[in-house]
Design a protein around this motif. Structure first.
Motif, PDB file in Angstrom:
ATOM      1  N   LYS A 226       0.493  -1.037  -0.344  1.00 11.54           N
ATOM      2  CA  LYS A 226      -0.144  -0.339  -0.282  1.00 11.54           C
ATOM      3  C   LYS A 226       1.321   1.502   0.116  1.00 11.54           C
ATOM      4  O   LYS A 226       0.092   2.209  -0.143  1.00 11.54           O
ATOM      5  N   LYS A 227       1.658   0.953   0.450  1.00  8.05           N
ATOM      6  CA  LYS A 227       2.737   2.232   0.705  1.00  8.05           C
ATOM      7  C   LYS A 227       3.691   2.356  -0.819  1.00  8.05           C
ATOM      8  O   LYS A 227       4.124   3.596  -0.981  1.00  8.05           O
ATOM      9  N   ARG A 229       2.471   3.638  -3.560  1.00  8.99           N
ATOM     10  CA  ARG A 229       1.905   4.580  -4.831  1.00  8.99           C
ATOM     11  C   ARG A 229       1.992   5.396  -4.776  1.00  8.99           C
ATOM     12  O   ARG A 229       3.124   6.050  -4.108  1.00  8.99           O
ATOM     13  N   ILE A 230       2.072   6.213  -5.422  1.00  9.68           N
ATOM     14  CA  ILE A 230       2.795   6.988  -6.169  1.00  9.68           C
ATOM     15  C   ILE A 230       1.812   8.598  -5.118  1.00  9.68           C
ATOM     16  O   ILE A 230       0.492   9.005  -6.556  1.00  9.68           O
ATOM     17  N   ASP A 231       2.415   9.642  -4.698  1.00  9.99           N
ATOM     18  CA  ASP A 231       1.636  10.046  -3.807  1.00  9.99           C
ATOM     19  C   ASP A 231       2.215  11.495  -4.315  1.00  9.99           C
ATOM     20  O   ASP A 231       2.857  11.908  -5.456  1.00  9.99           O
ATOM     21  N   ARG A 232       1.830  13.148  -3.681  1.00  8.04           N
ATOM     22  CA  ARG A 232       1.858  13.543  -4.276  1.00  8.04           C
ATOM     23  C   ARG A 232       3.634  14.178  -4.573  1.00  8.04           C
ATOM     24  O   ARG A 232       3.852  14.573  -5.571  1.00  8.04           O
ATOM     25  N   ASP A 233       4.041  14.015  -3.482  1.00  8.90           N
ATOM     26  CA  ASP A 233       5.894  14.581  -3.417  1.00  8.90           C
ATOM     27  C   ASP A 233       6.345  13.571  -4.609  1.00  8.90           C
ATOM     28  O   ASP A 233       7.311  13.817  -5.757  1.00  8.90           O
ATOM     29  N   PHE A 291      10.662   5.820   1.384  1.00  8.14           N
ATOM     30  CA  PHE A 291      10.812   6.857   0.646  1.00  8.14           C
ATOM     31  C   PHE A 291      11.623   7.293  -1.012  1.00  8.14           C
ATOM     32  O   PHE A 291      11.509   7.133  -1.556  1.00  8.14           O
TER      33      PHE A 291
END
Length: 314
Positions: A226-227, A229-233, A291
Motif C-alpha cells: 500500500k505504500k 502508491r504515487i503520492d504528491r511528492d 521513500f
C-alpha cells in the motif's frame, strides 16, 4: 531509430531486473535487513570510492581533463539552479522533514552513469562518452556533497542542524568524495597507478551497481504494498526529473554556446531517473529509506517511457 529505442529500454530493464533479483533473494530468505546494512556500508565506504578512482583514471588524462573542463559550466550551473528550485519547491510544499533532503537530492541529481552512459552510447555513439563523463563529474560531485548533506539532515537527531558545522563538513568529506578528489589529483599530477591497483579498483568498484540494486530489492520487500502508491511528492519529483531539469539545461544552452553533441548529451543526462545510491545514503543516516527507494524505483520505471520520447525529439 527502433534499435536505439530498444537499446535504451534494455538499459533500464537491466536495472529493474537487478533490483527485482534482490527482492526475490529477500523473499526466499537469502537476504535480509542486516544484509542491507552491510551492503550500504560496502557501497559508501569501499566499492564506490574504488569505482570513482578507476572510472576517472581510465577515461581521463591531464590533457583531456583540461580540454573538457570548460564544458563543466552548463552541468554545474544547471544542477545548482535545480538545487535552488528544489529548496523553493520543498519549502512551498512543506515536505515532511523526514524526507525533505531526499526529495531535494532526487530533484536535482540524476543517474548519469549506470543508465545515462548506455543510453547516450546507444543514441550518439562512442563520441558522446567525454560529454557524458563531464556531466557525470559535476553530478557526482553535487550528489556526494550537497545531496549527501541534505539527506543527512533527514536522519534522526540531525533535523535541527540546518547550518554547516564541522559535523556537516565530515559528512561532505565522505569516502566516495575522497575517491573523486584523489582521482582528479592523480590525473593532474600525471601519476599512473600500477595495473594491479587499477584492476583491483575496477573489480571492487563494479560491485556498486549490483549491491545498490539488491539493497533496493531488500527495502522494497519490506515495504507494504500500500505504500508503493504515487503520492504528491513522487509526482513532483517525476516532473522535476523529466521536465524541469532538462528545461533548465535547454534554457542555459540558449545563452551558452556549446557543440551540438555536447548540448544533446547534457539534455539526456538531465533527464535520467534518481541516483540508485540515494536509498543507500538514506539508510546510512537513518532517513526515510522507504521513500528514497520508492522514488528511485518509480523514476526508473517512468524513464522507460520518458527517455525514448526525448531520444526521438533530439
Amino acid at each position: 531509430m527502433i534499435f536505439t529505442f530498444l537499446h535504451a529500454i534494455e538499459s533500464i530493464l537491466t536495472i529493474i531486473i537487478m533490483f527485482m533479483t534482490g527482492w526475490v533473494l529477500t523473499h526466499v530468505g537469502w537476504l535480509d535487513e542486516k544484509t542491507s546494512v552491510i551492503f550500504s556500508k560496502i557501497i559508501v565506504n569501499v566499492s564506490f570510492p574504488c569505482y570513482m578512482l578507476w572510472n576517472l583514471m581510465s577515461n581521463f588524462d591531464k590533457a583531456k581533463l583540461q580540454e573538457l573542463s570548460g564544458g563543466l559550466i552548463i552541468p554545474i550551473t544547471s544542477i545548482l539552479l535545480s538545487y535552488f528550485l528544489s529548496v523553493l519547491v520543498s519549502n512551498l510544499m512543506k515536505i515532511d522533514p523526514k524526507r525533505k533532503g531526499i526529495f531535494r537530492c532526487i530533484f536535482f541529481t540524476s543517474n548519469t552513469i549506470f543508465i545515462g552512459l548506455p543510453v547516450n552510447l546507444s543514441l550518439f555513439g562512442a563520441e558522446s562518452t567525454p560529454y557524458v563523463l563531464i556531466y557525470y563529474i559535476a553530478n557526482t560531485c553535487f550528489f556526494w556533497t550537497l545531496g549527501n548533506y541534505e539527506i543527512s539532515k533527514d536522519g534522526e537527531g540531525n533535523r535541527e542542524k540546518q547550518k554547516f558545522s564541522f559535523d556537516a563538513i565530515k559528512k561532505i568529506a565522505n569516502p566516495a568524495m575522497a575517491g573523486f578528489v584523489v582521482a582528479i589529483i592523480l590525473i593532474l599530477l600525471e601519476v599512473q597507478l600500477p595495473r594491479f591497483v587499477m584492476d583491483s579498483c575496477k573489480y571492487i568498484g563494479e560491485l556498486t551497481t549490483p549491491l545498490a540494486m539488491f539493497f533496493i530489492g531488500i527495502v522494497l520487500h519490506s515495504t507494504p504494498f500500500k505504500k508503493l502508491r504515487i503520492d504528491r511528492d513522487i509526482i513532483v519529483l517525476l516532473l522535476a526529473r523529466f521536465v524541469l531539469c532538462p528545461v533548465v539545461v535547454i534554457a542555459l544552452e540558449l545563452f551558452i554556446p556549446v557543440p551540438s553533441m555536447m548540448a544533446k548529451v547534457f539534455v539526456i543526462q538531465a533527464t535520467m531517473p534518481a541516483v540508485t545510491s540515494t536509498g543507500v545514503i538514506a539508510k546510512q543516516y537513518g532517513a526515510d529509506v522507504e521513500f528514497a527507494t520508492i522514488a528511485t524505483v518509480v523514476t526508473t520505471i517512468a524513464s522507460m517511457i520518458v527517455i525514448p520520447i526525448y531520444m526521438i525529439l533530439i
